[in-house]
Design a protein around this motif. Structure first.
Motif, PDB file in Angstrom:
ATOM      1  N   LYS A  58       0.604  -1.500  -0.420  1.00  0.00           N
ATOM      2  CA  LYS A  58      -0.201  -0.086  -0.243  1.00  0.00           C
ATOM      3  C   LYS A  58       0.949   1.415  -0.047  1.00  0.00           C
ATOM      4  O   LYS A  58       0.815   1.810  -0.249  1.00  0.00           O
ATOM      5  CB  LYS A  58      -0.552   0.004   1.270  1.00  0.00           C
ATOM      6  CG  LYS A  58      -2.178  -1.140   0.773  1.00  0.00           C
ATOM      7  CD  LYS A  58      -3.358  -1.380   2.655  1.00  0.00           C
ATOM      8  CE  LYS A  58      -1.960  -1.730   3.628  1.00  0.00           C
ATOM      9  NZ  LYS A  58      -3.232  -1.624   4.987  1.00  0.00           N
ATOM     10  N   LYS A  59       1.899   1.549   0.848  1.00  0.00           N
ATOM     11  CA  LYS A  59       2.791   2.479   0.664  1.00  0.00           C
ATOM     12  C   LYS A  59       4.112   2.610  -0.275  1.00  0.00           C
ATOM     13  O   LYS A  59       3.374   3.819  -1.057  1.00  0.00           O
ATOM     14  CB  LYS A  59       3.695   2.683   2.003  1.00  0.00           C
ATOM     15  CG  LYS A  59       2.765   2.602   3.166  1.00  0.00           C
ATOM     16  CD  LYS A  59       4.062   1.617   4.450  1.00  0.00           C
ATOM     17  CE  LYS A  59       3.495   2.074   6.031  1.00  0.00           C
ATOM     18  NZ  LYS A  59       4.972   2.189   6.812  1.00  0.00           N
ATOM     19  N   GLN A  60       3.968   1.790  -1.377  1.00  0.00           N
ATOM     20  CA  GLN A  60       4.531   1.984  -2.614  1.00  0.00           C
ATOM     21  C   GLN A  60       3.763   2.062  -3.393  1.00  0.00           C
ATOM     22  O   GLN A  60       4.297   2.811  -4.608  1.00  0.00           O
ATOM     23  CB  GLN A  60       5.438   0.766  -2.959  1.00  0.00           C
ATOM     24  CG  GLN A  60       6.183   0.020  -1.962  1.00  0.00           C
ATOM     25  CD  GLN A  60       7.751   0.646  -1.504  1.00  0.00           C
ATOM     26  OE1 GLN A  60       8.238   1.805  -2.604  1.00  0.00           O
ATOM     27  NE2 GLN A  60       8.529   1.995  -0.551  1.00  0.00           N
ATOM     28  N   LEU A  61       2.889   1.483  -3.229  1.00  0.00           N
ATOM     29  CA  LEU A  61       1.445   1.492  -4.589  1.00  0.00           C
ATOM     30  C   LEU A  61       1.490   3.357  -4.238  1.00  0.00           C
ATOM     31  O   LEU A  61       1.822   4.367  -5.571  1.00  0.00           O
ATOM     32  CB  LEU A  61       0.636   1.174  -4.442  1.00  0.00           C
ATOM     33  CG  LEU A  61       0.212   0.121  -5.163  1.00  0.00           C
ATOM     34  CD1 LEU A  61      -0.446  -0.691  -4.624  1.00  0.00           C
ATOM     35  CD2 LEU A  61       0.540   0.348  -7.130  1.00  0.00           C
ATOM     36  N   ALA A  62       0.660   4.180  -2.617  1.00  0.00           N
ATOM     37  CA  ALA A  62       0.668   5.291  -2.788  1.00  0.00           C
ATOM     38  C   ALA A  62       1.654   6.134  -3.482  1.00  0.00           C
ATOM     39  O   ALA A  62       0.913   7.581  -3.861  1.00  0.00           O
ATOM     40  CB  ALA A  62       0.385   5.610  -1.219  1.00  0.00           C
ATOM     41  N   LYS A  63       3.242   5.938  -3.752  1.00  0.00           N
ATOM     42  CA  LYS A  63       4.183   6.538  -3.174  1.00  0.00           C
ATOM     43  C   LYS A  63       4.344   7.023  -5.674  1.00  0.00           C
ATOM     44  O   LYS A  63       5.208   8.040  -5.979  1.00  0.00           O
ATOM     45  CB  LYS A  63       5.109   5.932  -3.667  1.00  0.00           C
ATOM     46  CG  LYS A  63       6.017   6.145  -1.654  1.00  0.00           C
ATOM     47  CD  LYS A  63       7.443   5.393  -1.999  1.00  0.00           C
ATOM     48  CE  LYS A  63       7.072   5.963  -0.002  1.00  0.00           C
ATOM     49  NZ  LYS A  63       8.177   4.867   0.720  1.00  0.00           N
ATOM     50  N   LEU A  64       3.147   6.355  -6.178  1.00  0.00           N
ATOM     51  CA  LEU A  64       3.614   6.629  -7.669  1.00  0.00           C
ATOM     52  C   LEU A  64       2.667   7.424  -7.691  1.00  0.00           C
ATOM     53  O   LEU A  64       1.755   7.204  -7.387  1.00  0.00           O
ATOM     54  CB  LEU A  64       3.007   4.786  -8.575  1.00  0.00           C
ATOM     55  CG  LEU A  64       3.702   3.895  -8.149  1.00  0.00           C
ATOM     56  CD1 LEU A  64       2.862   2.459  -9.083  1.00  0.00           C
ATOM     57  CD2 LEU A  64       5.358   3.792  -8.378  1.00  0.00           C
ATOM     58  N   LYS A  65       3.202   7.782  -8.975  1.00  0.00           N
ATOM     59  CA  LYS A  65       2.845   9.464  -9.249  1.00  0.00           C
ATOM     60  C   LYS A  65       1.203   9.484 -10.352  1.00  0.00           C
ATOM     61  O   LYS A  65       1.034  10.061  -9.208  1.00  0.00           O
ATOM     62  CB  LYS A  65       3.552  10.070 -10.564  1.00  0.00           C
ATOM     63  CG  LYS A  65       3.171  11.093 -10.692  1.00  0.00           C
ATOM     64  CD  LYS A  65       3.722  11.909 -12.334  1.00  0.00           C
ATOM     65  CE  LYS A  65       3.991  13.564 -12.123  1.00  0.00           C
ATOM     66  NZ  LYS A  65       4.431  13.551 -13.630  1.00  0.00           N
ATOM     67  N   PRO A  66       0.915   8.328 -10.732  1.00  0.00           N
ATOM     68  CA  PRO A  66      -0.901   8.137 -11.482  1.00  0.00           C
ATOM     69  C   PRO A  66      -1.520   7.620  -9.747  1.00  0.00           C
ATOM     70  O   PRO A  66      -2.651   8.096 -10.272  1.00  0.00           O
ATOM     71  CB  PRO A  66      -0.487   7.309 -12.263  1.00  0.00           C
ATOM     72  CG  PRO A  66       0.833   6.961 -12.774  1.00  0.00           C
ATOM     73  CD  PRO A  66       1.581   7.372 -11.389  1.00  0.00           C
ATOM     74  N   VAL A  67      -0.947   7.292  -8.726  1.00  0.00           N
ATOM     75  CA  VAL A  67      -2.115   6.663  -8.121  1.00  0.00           C
ATOM     76  C   VAL A  67      -2.608   8.087  -7.562  1.00  0.00           C
ATOM     77  O   VAL A  67      -1.653   8.704  -6.712  1.00  0.00           O
ATOM     78  CB  VAL A  67      -1.368   5.822  -6.886  1.00  0.00           C
ATOM     79  CG1 VAL A  67      -1.827   5.419  -5.864  1.00  0.00           C
ATOM     80  CG2 VAL A  67      -0.796   5.030  -7.969  1.00  0.00           C
TER      81      VAL A  67
END
Length: 219
Positions: free
Chosen positions: A94-103
């Motif tokens: 969840k944390k790594q996904l949230a860091k992606l620009k399009p998310v």
């Protein structure tokens, strides 16, 4: 030297490894894995899936399935992930996904979430009546029927899909395509935190408001 013999001396509880170093049983215990459904609201733009899949490849997360599709907001898409990880691993997903620009937003769904997936099966057609009976039992439908093969579609939760596949094995499964789970939170609960279905993002609303005001001044 005077003192108790080795057998009479106190022995601390716990275990030691081959080097004689005391180890913590809880720390050395095998980590517990669980299945979690994670929903990510993203900008629907080229390259989003490659960024997400690249993230999982680099981090070596154990992804069971991934589905993606549009939402009620134009320009947004929902990615639904099923991960098999430890609790710390799921937090990292969840944390790594949230860091992606399009998310835009990421959240984990509760156990009572509404979940569904689809499977398309091609089986041998020697016993069409029995195949049809199994298809109806699992509330599926026949997509194609010929003298040699029959293709059927089943939708439902993971357990229903697993049971249907097992039931069709008796006929001989030639090919199979399975989507993986997609899910929404139950009731009024937003599927991702802060999500407002049917509404544009706040930044877009502010932009539209600014354009409207500029038009008024021009008049």
């Amino acid at each position: 030297m005077p003192g108790p013999s080795p057998d009479e001396r106190p022995h601390p509880s716990g275990r030691r490894n081959a080097k004689g170093i005391r180890i913590d049983p809880e720390a050395e215990a095998e980590p517990e894995y669980r299945s979690a459904v994670v929903s990510a609201l993203v900008e629907h733009e080229p390259g989003v899936l490659s960024r997400v899949s690249g993230l999982f490849s680099r981090r070596q997360f154990n992804i069971e399935s991934l589905t993606v599709g549009p939402t009620t907001v134009e320009g947004h898409a929902r990615i639904t992930l099923v991960v098999e990880e430890t609790d710390p691993g799921i937090d990292q997903v969840k944390k790594q996904l949230a860091k992606l620009k399009p998310v835009i937003q990421v959240g984990e769904l509760d156990d009572d979430a509404v979940r569904a997936e689809l499977v398309v099966l091609k089986v041998r057609g020697e016993e069409p009546d029995k195949v049809q009976a199994i298809t109806e039992m699992y509330e599926g439908r026949t997509l194609d029927a010929g003298p040699r093969t029959i293709t059927v579609q089943i939708t439902g939760d993971q357990q229903k899909i697993d049971d249907a596949i097992d039931a069709f094995r008796q006929f001989g499964i030639i090919e199979i395509a399975r989507t993986g789970q997609t899910a929404l939170a139950r009731g009024d609960t937003p599927t991702t935190p802060g999500e407002e279905p049917g509404h544009a993002k706040e930044s877009e609303q502010e932009s539209e408001s600014a354009e409207t005001q500029t038009g008024t001044y021009d008049d």
